[in-house]
Design a protein around this motif. Structure first.
Motif, PDB file in Angstrom:
ATOM      1  N   LYS A   1      43.395  45.804  41.321  1.00  0.00           N
ATOM      2  CA  LYS A   1      43.221  46.810  40.239  1.00  0.00           C
ATOM      3  C   LYS A   1      44.404  46.849  39.283  1.00  0.00           C
ATOM      4  O   LYS A   1      44.751  47.896  38.746  1.00  0.00           O
ATOM      5  CB  LYS A   1      42.991  48.221  40.823  1.00  0.00           C
TER       6      LYS A   1
ATOM      7  N   PRO B   1      33.773  47.210  36.571  1.00  0.00           N
ATOM      8  CA  PRO B   1      34.886  46.368  37.054  1.00  0.00           C
ATOM      9  C   PRO B   1      34.444  45.316  38.071  1.00  0.00           C
ATOM     10  O   PRO B   1      34.972  44.201  38.066  1.00  0.00           O
ATOM     11  CB  PRO B   1      35.857  47.371  37.676  1.00  0.00           C
TER      12      PRO B   1
ATOM     13  N   THR C   1      35.165  41.378  37.642  1.00  0.00           N
ATOM     14  CA  THR C   1      35.930  40.598  38.629  1.00  0.00           C
ATOM     15  C   THR C   1      35.135  39.371  39.059  1.00  0.00           C
ATOM     16  O   THR C   1      35.684  38.280  39.209  1.00  0.00           O
ATOM     17  CB  THR C   1      36.272  41.479  39.850  1.00  0.00           C
TER      18      THR C   1
ATOM     19  N   TRP D   1      35.771  45.612  32.049  1.00  0.00           N
ATOM     20  CA  TRP D   1      36.609  46.152  33.128  1.00  0.00           C
ATOM     21  C   TRP D   1      36.465  47.677  33.223  1.00  0.00           C
ATOM     22  O   TRP D   1      36.531  48.252  34.301  1.00  0.00           O
ATOM     23  CB  TRP D   1      38.072  45.760  32.896  1.00  0.00           C
TER      24      TRP D   1
END
Lengths: 198, 95
Positions: free
Chosen positions: A88, A167, A171, A163
């Motif tokens: 993160k 998120p 990713t 994001w």
């Protein structure tokens, strides 16, 4: 009517992996065959003649070694950009992704110098079978590097908006782009000794 | 790999750095060995062997194959089979 693609961020119950990951790996499998065909052509051309030039006598080994180091380093920064998202840490992701892109550009600049030097000495794909296969394989690999730069630049700039909204999917995208980028590195790992050192 | 704990990811990062140094060392070895005079077939075998180790490191750790699901491994085994056939076709021609 919704055309949503399912199992992008969570694994598909049948395959156990996300559809996106399965898709990227199938694409990479087809890429193996694409480069495999060219490597096969290289073997046929090389074993079919008696006077094949030794790579280090006609090509620039120090520059190619530099490019090997550049590409391996970019693979590490790519995987670090993905790991930063897992932790993160978005600003670290941006840093590593920027370095990855800069290293990819550096690779192309070095390759450009090599090509320019060859053209200055009137060495073209039409010069000999060696230069034909050399330019085709390294040229196709170079196109893959350009493709990687485009995808990574998208993920770094406009694509990174995701994001904030999703998120996990973002990713996953970075991981998929990473798989592709490591493959480009992997091809070079075989190209380098085959063309330059043997 | 997503959804892993912070500790796990940090362990991975240490591993990535180790793999990086291993890849650099093997690059030095492969270039150094190319300056040693040896029969061409032996040279090819050594260079390919080192390239295979480097490729395995990249695939196993950067591409997470060491912990990947069976279906991906299955696809890759199939790919290796077809790839080997493709590479062998030039020699099939001679026999």
């Amino acid at each position: 009517m919704s055309a949503e693609i399912h199992y992008i961020s969570e694994p598909h119950p049948v395959s156990g992996v996300t559809n996106s990951k399965l898709g990227v790996w199938l694409f990479l499998a087809s890429e193996v065959m694409l480069f495999g065909g060219l490597f096969s052509a290289y073997i046929l051309l090389r074993t079919g003649v008696t006077d094949w030039p030794r790579g280090h006598e006609v090509l620039n080994v120090p520059l190619a070694t530099l490019n090997t180091v550049i590409l391996i380093t970019s693979s590490v920064t790519m995987v670090m950009s993905w790991a930063s998202l897992e932790l993160k840490k978005f600003s670290k992701f941006r840093l590593y992704m920027t370095i990855t892109i800069l290293l990819a550009i550096a690779f192309l600049v070095v390759k450009g110098f090599e090509y320019a030097h060859k053209f200055d000495h009137h060495h073209f794909p039409s010069t000999s079978n060696f230069y034909a296969i050399y330019f085709v394989i390294t040229g196709l690999h170079g196109l893959h590097v350009i493709g990687g730069i485009i995808v990574n630049a998208y993920l770094l700039l406009p694509g990174s908006k995701m994001w904030k909204t999703n998120p996990e999917q973002f990713t996953g995208r970075v991981e998929a782009a990473g798989l592709y980028w490591h493959f480009v590195d992997l091809v070079w790992i075989f190209l380098f000794p085959a063309l330059y050192l043997l | 790999m997503s959804g892993h704990s912070e500790v796990e990811v940090k362990k991975q990062v240490t591993l990535y750095l180790r793999v990086f140094f291993a890849l650099m060392a093997l690059t030095v070895v492969t270039v150094a060995i190319s300056y040693v005079h040896m029969p061409i077939l032996l040279g090819v075998a050594v260079a390919l062997f080192i390239a295979c180790i480097k490729a395995s490191l990249v695939a196993a750790f950067f591409m997470h194959l060491s912990t990947e699901k069976k279906i991906i491994i299955f696809i890759l085994i199939l790919t290796v089979f077809f790839f080997a056939f493709l590479l062998a076709t030039p020699s099939l021609h001679h026999t």
